[in-house]
Design an enzyme around this catalytic site. Sequence first.
Site: not given
Length: 291
Positions: A153, A61, A155, A157
């Site tokens: 998403y 991860s 925010a 990116k």
Amino acid sequence: MELQGRVAIVTGAGGGLGRTHALFLARQGAKVVVMDLGDGAAGVAEEVAAAGGEAMPFQGSVTDEAQVAAMVTQTMERWGRIDILVNNAGILRDKSFGKMSLDDFRLVVDVHLMGSVICTKAVWDIMREQNYGRIVMTTSSSGLYGNFGQANYGAAKMALVGFMQTLSIEGLKNNIAVNCLAPTAATQMTEGLMPEQALAALKPEAVSVGLLALVGEQAPTRAILCAGAGHFERAYITLTPGAYVGTGPDAAERVVAQWDAIGERMQDSVPEAGRAQGQQELQAAFGAAKG
């Protein structure tokens, strides 16, 4: 094969866009670390090998610092350098903001933003020491321009754009180019969100070819490359010249009255760094004081 001898890490490369990134970089001559949380990394590494390239799978991860450190250590032990990092790993947890849980907001930010930070931090000193590096952040039109149901998403990116802006400045002296790629591609994350005709045109391979411009020897830095269906655009964060309204008791009303002039874009610019905003504001203020 412009990337012959280079070593690249691609995160989230077990399928979708990450897979086509890894295959493309390998075709350009790079040795590729295929990192993915799932078990798809091994299969993609086998695809690279079957095509005559070199690849090392790593299951882990991007949010786990120890796993990322282990990947970097294994890469250095095997190939002795890391030239390219493509931060591609990501997830979606789409809902309108009113219905979105804070856990889903944190999770998306953690994977996209902190995952990219952790991976970048793990290779940064290596790239500095070898005086060479190429890093790509995966941003999105959802961050640049907004998209319903993707507050988390978007925010994350847009945060990656800010991350890129500063790293590109800090990496200059060590020949580390840092750029953003904003893809529009049909992947597992977009299934059901677009009509079939659009999904067919938006094949991931059409995006991956744009990587060469961002990670090659002559790569720019601080670029935001948008890509989809074989079409490429550049996005910019610009600054208008604005208007000076002063600091008097009616300043608030003057901002409202001059709103159109403040937003006039005929002479907007792309600042070299954040300090440009303050410099522009001070110049306007000092110029007004001189009369």
